[in-house]
Enzyme design. Structure first.
Site, PDB file in Angstrom:
ATOM      1  CG  ASP A  96      -0.093  -0.535   2.487  1.00 51.90           C
ATOM      2  OD1 ASP A  96      -1.212  -0.608   3.396  1.00 51.90           O
ATOM      3  OD2 ASP A  96       0.793  -0.086   2.305  1.00 51.90           O
ATOM      4  CD  GLU A  97       5.863   1.689   2.930  1.00 46.23           C
ATOM      5  OE1 GLU A  97       7.324   2.277   2.518  1.00 46.23           O
ATOM      6  OE2 GLU A  97       5.239   0.957   3.969  1.00 46.23           O
TER       7      GLU A  97
END
Ligand SMILES: [Zn+2]
Ligand SMILES: [Zn+2]
Length: 114
Positions: A95-96
């Site tokens: 999710d980065e």
């Protein structure tokens, strides 16, 4: 979806020999499947494939090891050269944002973009 007429539990599709039946896991009630409903219950068996999220990471790691990498106008913090190879890596958490790495074409100094 059908429910048991005796105890209102959910009926699940089962095999009885070569016939398909609906069975109650709670009280043992069984019901023969009416003709023509086979396809409805076949769908349930197929929902088992979960797409692999990790696949993206593996591809990026392979790309970073390739010798023919694209170059960008980046100033090397070590020797001041203005050209560096670059590649992007997706971190494991997923999710980065993508992280861009640079490697000086002259002195092989490697750094990441912050
Ligand atoms: Zn029941
Ligand atoms: Zn350099």
């Amino acid at each position: 979806m059908e429910f048991c007429p005796k105890c209102s539990s959910m009926l699940t599709p089962q095999k009885d020999g070569d016939k398909k039946i609906l069975a109650c896991q709670n009280c043992g009630y069984t019901k023969k499947l009416p003709k023509g409903s086979k396809n409805t219950y076949r769908i349930v068996d197929k929902i088992s494939h979960v797409p692999e999220k990790e696949e993206v990471v593996v591809i990026d790691e392979k790309l970073s090891k390739q010798r023919t990498m694209p170059t960008a106008r980046q100033i090397c913090p070590k020797c001041g050269n203005k050209e560096a190879y670059y590649w992007q890596v997706q971190t494991r958490s997923g999710d980065e944002a993508m992280t861009t790495f640079y490697r000086c074409v002259k002195c092989s100094q490697t750094w990441r973009e912050y």
